[in-house]
Motif scaffolding. Structure first.
Motif, PDB file in Angstrom:
ATOM      1  N   ALA A   1      60.300  89.849  35.301  1.00 54.44           N
ATOM      2  CA  ALA A   1      59.309  90.901  35.506  1.00 54.44           C
ATOM      3  C   ALA A   1      58.554  91.401  34.425  1.00 54.44           C
ATOM      4  O   ALA A   1      57.645  92.292  34.434  1.00 54.44           O
ATOM      5  CB  ALA A   1      59.465  91.527  36.654  1.00 54.44           C
ATOM      6  N   ASP A   2      59.646  91.288  33.294  1.00 55.99           N
ATOM      7  CA  ASP A   2      59.170  92.263  32.029  1.00 55.99           C
ATOM      8  C   ASP A   2      58.692  91.237  30.784  1.00 55.99           C
ATOM      9  O   ASP A   2      59.804  90.595  30.392  1.00 55.99           O
ATOM     10  CB  ASP A   2      60.290  93.216  31.667  1.00 55.99           C
ATOM     11  CG  ASP A   2      60.109  94.017  30.616  1.00 55.99           C
ATOM     12  OD1 ASP A   2      59.165  93.796  29.927  1.00 55.99           O
ATOM     13  OD2 ASP A   2      60.824  95.103  30.132  1.00 55.99           O
TER      14      ASP A   2
ATOM     15  N   GLU B   1      55.854  86.044  39.096  1.00 60.19           N
ATOM     16  CA  GLU B   1      55.870  86.221  37.618  1.00 60.19           C
ATOM     17  C   GLU B   1      54.657  86.061  36.765  1.00 60.19           C
ATOM     18  O   GLU B   1      54.399  86.904  36.105  1.00 60.19           O
ATOM     19  CB  GLU B   1      56.703  84.946  37.216  1.00 60.19           C
ATOM     20  CG  GLU B   1      58.173  84.708  37.640  1.00 60.19           C
ATOM     21  CD  GLU B   1      58.824  83.470  37.462  1.00 60.19           C
ATOM     22  OE1 GLU B   1      60.157  83.458  37.342  1.00 60.19           O
ATOM     23  OE2 GLU B   1      58.251  82.481  36.900  1.00 60.19           O
TER      24      GLU B   1
ATOM     25  N   HIS C   1      52.815  89.647  37.209  1.00 59.66           N
ATOM     26  CA  HIS C   1      53.636  90.556  36.427  1.00 59.66           C
ATOM     27  C   HIS C   1      53.003  90.223  34.912  1.00 59.66           C
ATOM     28  O   HIS C   1      52.479  91.241  34.172  1.00 59.66           O
ATOM     29  CB  HIS C   1      54.859  90.468  36.532  1.00 59.66           C
ATOM     30  CG  HIS C   1      55.589  91.075  37.787  1.00 59.66           C
ATOM     31  ND1 HIS C   1      55.413  92.344  38.114  1.00 59.66           N
ATOM     32  CD2 HIS C   1      56.368  90.503  38.536  1.00 59.66           C
ATOM     33  CE1 HIS C   1      55.917  92.515  39.363  1.00 59.66           C
ATOM     34  NE2 HIS C   1      56.761  91.155  39.480  1.00 59.66           N
TER      35      HIS C   1
ATOM     36  N   ARG D   1      49.166  91.384  34.414  1.00 64.14           N
ATOM     37  CA  ARG D   1      48.928  92.690  34.441  1.00 64.14           C
ATOM     38  C   ARG D   1      49.321  93.314  33.052  1.00 64.14           C
ATOM     39  O   ARG D   1      48.785  94.117  32.335  1.00 64.14           O
ATOM     40  CB  ARG D   1      49.719  93.510  35.322  1.00 64.14           C
ATOM     41  CG  ARG D   1      48.953  93.204  37.016  1.00 64.14           C
ATOM     42  CD  ARG D   1      49.369  94.202  37.711  1.00 64.14           C
ATOM     43  NE  ARG D   1      50.966  94.120  38.160  1.00 64.14           N
ATOM     44  CZ  ARG D   1      51.508  93.374  39.181  1.00 64.14           C
ATOM     45  NH1 ARG D   1      50.618  92.625  39.803  1.00 64.14           N
ATOM     46  NH2 ARG D   1      52.830  93.501  39.243  1.00 64.14           N
ATOM     47  N   GLN D   2      50.421  92.647  32.505  1.00 71.33           N
ATOM     48  CA  GLN D   2      51.136  93.447  31.222  1.00 71.33           C
ATOM     49  C   GLN D   2      50.377  92.886  30.131  1.00 71.33           C
ATOM     50  O   GLN D   2      50.040  93.500  29.009  1.00 71.33           O
ATOM     51  CB  GLN D   2      52.469  92.835  31.075  1.00 71.33           C
ATOM     52  CG  GLN D   2      53.404  93.515  32.195  1.00 71.33           C
ATOM     53  CD  GLN D   2      54.924  93.165  32.166  1.00 71.33           C
ATOM     54  OE1 GLN D   2      55.287  92.585  31.273  1.00 71.33           O
ATOM     55  NE2 GLN D   2      55.564  92.968  33.356  1.00 71.33           N
TER      56      GLN D   2
END
Length: 355
Positions: free
Chosen positions: A185-186, A210, A213, A216-217
């Protein structure tokens, strides 16, 4: 129920494998609702080979061997006539080994293009007509040359990335390639890579949550390069939000569009059955819907669900109709058109046919 090959008088039993946990669990409600529509439509007619279709859905979001062990136990009863589903390729390969060609196994998800065991029939898109065709389109239409790849660490992303690398005029045009554990998720370390600045496009070989996430990032980091995401569906667009979906391209053999066969009519049938508050009818839901109808059409065309009969029939050019159109097989791979869509808020706008 009774043994395969000696059908009961009234029913035909199917195992349907759909993830209910993990990053791909986001697709489960859509797949369940689409399966229910397909089963209703089939059973409202003559069923499959004159028998009522009954479906048992099991969780394909678990460890592949755990899923395969459950399938083995069900097959051992002699009461299963076919397997369908929309799940990861790692699960497919474990289940194919457990099945060992005993019953037809219709896999409805885009895959990595590797050879399969007897009994596996690939309804999902082959990379040549799907991801690779989309990369070629972006190169031709937008001059995309250099790619960055972010993917989950399992067979479909890794093999697809290899296929993309082999397809490029210069393999060095992949300027960044990173694989992350399933469920990651990062993605900040990938987004901070200086090599990413050189990429004309990001190929996202992630799944489900996934992708949301990542998108958005990506947007929060101020990145603006176009992205190509073969496993994105409407659920992912909703989870990411409109701001995260700009310049996001997705290949698929089916979108809910009035430009494509059965698109608008299918949406109407779905809403009539489930109501306005049903889960979105997505590309993955449509995959399992098509899978159920393909099973019916294949069985009716061949007049059998015996695996050797199916393989023989496909070598002679048997064709079959699903609500999405006329289909045939090349080997164990279904041949079908593929389209490219661009995210439009939390929906899709089809921009071209790419195969």
């Amino acid at each position: 129920m009774c043994a395969f090959g000696d059908y009961p008088e009234a029913t035909l039993e199917i195992i349907n494998i759909v993830p209910r946990r993990g990053p791909a669990g986001i697709i489960a409600p859509s797949c369940d609702a689409a399966t229910a529509l397909a089963v209703h439509e089939i059973n409202s007619g003559t069923g499959i080979l004159g028998r009522e279709l009954r479906v048992t859905t099991i969780d394909g979001g678990r460890c592949p061997q755990v899923v395969a062990n459950e399938v083995s136990a069900l097959l051992a009863t002699g009461m299963v006539h076919a397997i369908t589903g929309c799940h990861a390729s790692s699960v497919r390969r474990a289940v194919a080994t457990a099945n060992a060609g005993r019953v037809p196994y219709l896999f409805a998800t885009a895959h990595e293009g590797l050879d399969e065991q007897p009994g596996v029939f690939l309804l999902g898109e082959h990379p040549a007509s799907h991801t690779l065709a989309a990369v070629r389109w972006l190169r031709r239409e937008y001059g995309v040359r250099r790619l960055a790849i972010i993917g989950s660490d399992y067979i479909w992303p890794r093999e697809t990335a290899r296929a993309v690398r082999r397809s490029l005029p210069d393999p060095a045009d992949i300027v960044l390639e990173q694989f992350v554990p399933i469920g990651a998720a990062d993605f900040r370390s990938f987004l901070r890579e200086p090599a990413l600045d050189r990429a004309d496009c990001v190929l996202i070989l992630l799944v489900g949550a996934e992708i949301a996430h990542f998108n958005r990032q990506f947007a929060a980091a101020g990145r603006t390069a176009p992205r190509l995401s073969p496993a994105t569906d409407e659920n992912v667009l909703l989870a990411g939000g409109p701001d995260a979906n700009r310049d996001l391209y997705v290949p698929s053999s089916f979108f809910l569009s009035d430009r494509l066969p059965d698109g608008l009519a299918r949406r109407i049938r779905y809403r009539r059955m489930h109501g306005d508050f049903a889960p979105a009818l997505t590309s993955f839901g449509n995959a399992v819907y098509e899978g159920m109808h393909a099973l019916r059409a294949i069985a009716e065309s061949v007049r059998s669900l015996h695996v050797p009969d199916l393989h023989r029939a496909f070598t002679t050019g048997v064709r079959f109709h699903t609500p999405g159109g006329l289909r045939d097989f090349h080997g164990n791979q279904a041949v079908q058109p593929c389209y490219l869509a661009r995210a439009a808020g939390v929906g899709f706008a089809v921009v071209d046919r790419i195969y």
